[in-house]
Design an enzyme around this catalytic site. Structure first.
Site, PDB file in Angstrom:
ATOM      1  N   ASN A  28      24.667  13.239 -36.550  1.00 54.87           N
ATOM      2  CA  ASN A  28      23.975  12.358 -35.603  1.00 54.87           C
ATOM      3  C   ASN A  28      22.868  11.616 -36.344  1.00 54.87           C
ATOM      4  O   ASN A  28      22.087  12.236 -37.067  1.00 54.87           O
ATOM      5  CB  ASN A  28      23.372  13.170 -34.450  1.00 54.87           C
ATOM      6  CG  ASN A  28      22.668  12.287 -33.428  1.00 54.87           C
ATOM      7  OD1 ASN A  28      21.660  11.654 -33.734  1.00 54.87           O
ATOM      8  ND2 ASN A  28      23.207  12.240 -32.221  1.00 54.87           N
ATOM      9  N   SER A  50      27.111   9.947 -31.165  1.00 52.91           N
ATOM     10  CA  SER A  50      26.033   9.179 -30.555  1.00 52.91           C
ATOM     11  C   SER A  50      25.651   9.888 -29.272  1.00 52.91           C
ATOM     12  O   SER A  50      26.518  10.142 -28.424  1.00 52.91           O
ATOM     13  CB  SER A  50      26.519   7.759 -30.276  1.00 52.91           C
ATOM     14  OG  SER A  50      25.422   6.963 -29.918  1.00 52.91           O
ATOM     15  N   GLU A  51      24.381  10.239 -29.123  1.00 56.17           N
ATOM     16  CA  GLU A  51      24.015  11.161 -28.034  1.00 56.17           C
ATOM     17  C   GLU A  51      24.212  10.582 -26.640  1.00 56.17           C
ATOM     18  O   GLU A  51      24.235  11.318 -25.667  1.00 56.17           O
ATOM     19  CB  GLU A  51      22.596  11.714 -28.215  1.00 56.17           C
ATOM     20  CG  GLU A  51      21.471  10.702 -28.195  1.00 56.17           C
ATOM     21  CD  GLU A  51      21.068  10.267 -29.593  1.00 56.17           C
ATOM     22  OE1 GLU A  51      21.952  10.162 -30.478  1.00 56.17           O
ATOM     23  OE2 GLU A  51      19.873  10.011 -29.808  1.00 56.17           O
ATOM     24  N   ILE A  52      24.381   9.284 -26.517  1.00 61.19           N
ATOM     25  CA  ILE A  52      24.714   8.710 -25.206  1.00 61.19           C
ATOM     26  C   ILE A  52      26.004   9.341 -24.663  1.00 61.19           C
ATOM     27  O   ILE A  52      26.181   9.471 -23.462  1.00 61.19           O
ATOM     28  CB  ILE A  52      24.833   7.176 -25.304  1.00 61.19           C
ATOM     29  CG1 ILE A  52      25.061   6.537 -23.933  1.00 61.19           C
ATOM     30  CG2 ILE A  52      25.941   6.754 -26.246  1.00 61.19           C
ATOM     31  CD1 ILE A  52      25.004   5.018 -23.943  1.00 61.19           C
ATOM     32  N   SER A  92      27.247  15.783 -24.203  1.00 67.12           N
ATOM     33  CA  SER A  92      26.810  15.414 -25.539  1.00 67.12           C
ATOM     34  C   SER A  92      25.682  16.340 -26.004  1.00 67.12           C
ATOM     35  O   SER A  92      25.677  16.822 -27.139  1.00 67.12           O
ATOM     36  CB  SER A  92      26.349  13.950 -25.504  1.00 67.12           C
ATOM     37  OG  SER A  92      25.604  13.628 -26.630  1.00 67.12           O
TER      38      SER A  92
END
Lengths: 226, 232
Positions: A28, A50-52, A92
């Site tokens: 990340n 991607s933390e979204i 996530s």
């Protein structure tokens, strides 16, 4: 007053971080210098999370390929690649806290000699205590197997950002494994901070002069491996 | 069961002063723009917003601030990243003046408080935030050799969510990263109102691909494709 030394550009810092990443890993990248790392790993067997809520995030979208439903955690339009997967943001962060990220590369405001990270609260913005853009930083700092902190070595006023104790609000305690600045690559160890690589033209004494805690000089100290 | 409403104003008609309102969307992606605009027209006051961010990429939310409708926000990335961009933002000015209260949470904790709320759990222990200001006043408990923080669930009164497709029964399918917080907000809220790009008849969604089952959704409004420009 500390001298301002000339070190790596942001792009070369990102390249040095990319060299630190291993194939076959899930990574990340935070906002800022970490985002630039993606430019240096094209074609490698590294999956960017991607933390979204996206795994195997592709490169930035070209103007004609922008899809408003497809952005990364920095709100940049991105693209899919073969093997991408979408999840909710809750899922996530489940994988982040659950220890599935091999590496998180995070921007930093300060790092302490114990590896404490301060990255989200800049007191100059004048918000009440405890208020700021925490975003995903705390979960990533706590959950990733390895945390690489990236920052410019000193503040614009020349003050050290690698400090004995963080003065800024913490992101997490004892979480940073490796610090990469424009001037040096420093490993956080139980014995203290080990200076391993430095920018061309600098000496260990130069780096020490802009670093608050006492650095341990690695026996094989060398110039940045780029 | 037909949950379709004919206008955004009808959809938000019962949102009351002092309500806790969750609003989906991650910056621009998956934001129920038309419902936020209707909330601004309705004008209810003293709202607590459960929302990722206030402002960056989202002028409709700032209208709620300008209207004086917002008492508090529970957020994880409330401000512009750039201090200079944020300096003149009405929300940031009001926060600095302590006219709006902000509770900032780690993003994972923010999501999990909603997921717990939707799953009937009162609270959960997380390792995130231990040793930081987030832990202040909260119980710490050791499991194994690690400290965890007790965080309580959020049950909003309303959730305004966005989905790519929805049917009349309230089943929703999200698209790409526009999914983000929407399913967990939908499950957590007492009354969930969904803005959908395409409204379809029951039977037209593949049941295997539904992200939000209709039981969590009270109202559905077809809004077409909202237009916003990604990028801050």
């Amino acid at each position: 007053m500390a001298t301002r030394f000339k070190g790596l550009s942001r792009e070369l810092m990102a390249m040095r971080v990319a060299n630190e990443l291993k194939d076959g890993t899930y990574v990340n990248l935070g906002i800022g210098i970490p985002t630039l790392v993606s430019d240096w790993i094209e074609g490698r067997d590294i999956v960017l999370q991607s933390e979204i809520g996206m795994l195997n995030t592709g490169p930035l979208a070209s103007q004609e390929n922008v899809d408003q439903d497809l952005i990364n955690a920095s709100c940049q339009p991105v693209t899919e690649r073969p093997g991408s997967a979408y999840i909710s943001t809750a899922d996530s962060f489940g994988m982040i806290r659950g220890g599935r990220m091999d590496v998180a590369v995070l921007g930093a405001l300060q790092v302490s000699e114990k590896g404490d990270l301060a990255s989200w609260a800049n007191p100059e913005r004048g918000f009440p205590e405890g208020v700021g853009n925490i975003g995903g930083s705390m979960d990533l700092a706590v959950g990733a197997k390895r945390v690489i902190a990236t920052m410019i070595h000193t503040t614009t006023k020349g003050e050290a950002k690698i400090v004995k104790n963080c003065g800024y609000a913490l992101t997490a305690e004892k979480c940073v494994d490796l610090i990469l600045t424009d001037l040096a690559l420093i490993e956080v160890t139980p014995e203290g901070l080990v200076l391993k690589e430095i920018a061309a033209g600098l000496t260990a004494e130069d780096v020490q002069s802009v670093t608050e805690p006492k650095l341990i000089i690695a026996p094989d100290l060398c110039e940045f491996r780029l | 069961m037909d949950k379709v409403v004919s206008s955004a104003d009808e959809a938000v008609a019962d949102i009351f002063d002092g309500a806790i309102v969750a609003i989906g969307g991650f910056f621009t992606a998956g934001t129920p723009t038309s419902l936020i605009q209707a909330l601004a027209r309705k004008g209810c006051k003293d709202l607590t917003l459960v929302i990722m961010t206030m402002g960056p990429g989202n002028p409709d939310v700032l209208q709620l601030v300008l209207n004086g409708q917002v008492k508090k926000t529970i957020s994880n990335y409330p401000f512009y990243r750039s201090a200079s961009q944020g300096a003149d933002c009405c929300f940031e000015i009001m926060v600095r003046a302590e006219l709006i209260e902000v509770e900032t949470l780690p993003m994972g904790t923010f999501c999990e408080k909603l997921r717990a709320g939707g799953a009937g759990l009162a609270a959960f222990y997380t390792p995130t935030g231990v040793g930081t200001v987030v832990a202040r006043g909260k119980e710490i408990r050791k499991f194994g050799d690690r400290d965890y923080l007790l965080e309580t669930a959020i049950r909003p009164d309303f959730a305004l969510v966005y989905a790519h497709k929805g049917d009349r029964m309230g089943n929703l399918i999200c698209r790409k990263t526009a999914r983000n917080f929407n399913p967990d907000m939908a499950a957590a809220a007492e009354c969930t109102i969904a803005a959908v790009e395409y409204l379809v008849e029951p039977g037209q969604l593949d049941p295997d691909t539904v992200h939000v089952p209709g039981i969590f959704v009270k109202r559905v409004l077809e809004v077409g494709r909202p237009s916003y420009v990604p990028g801050l």
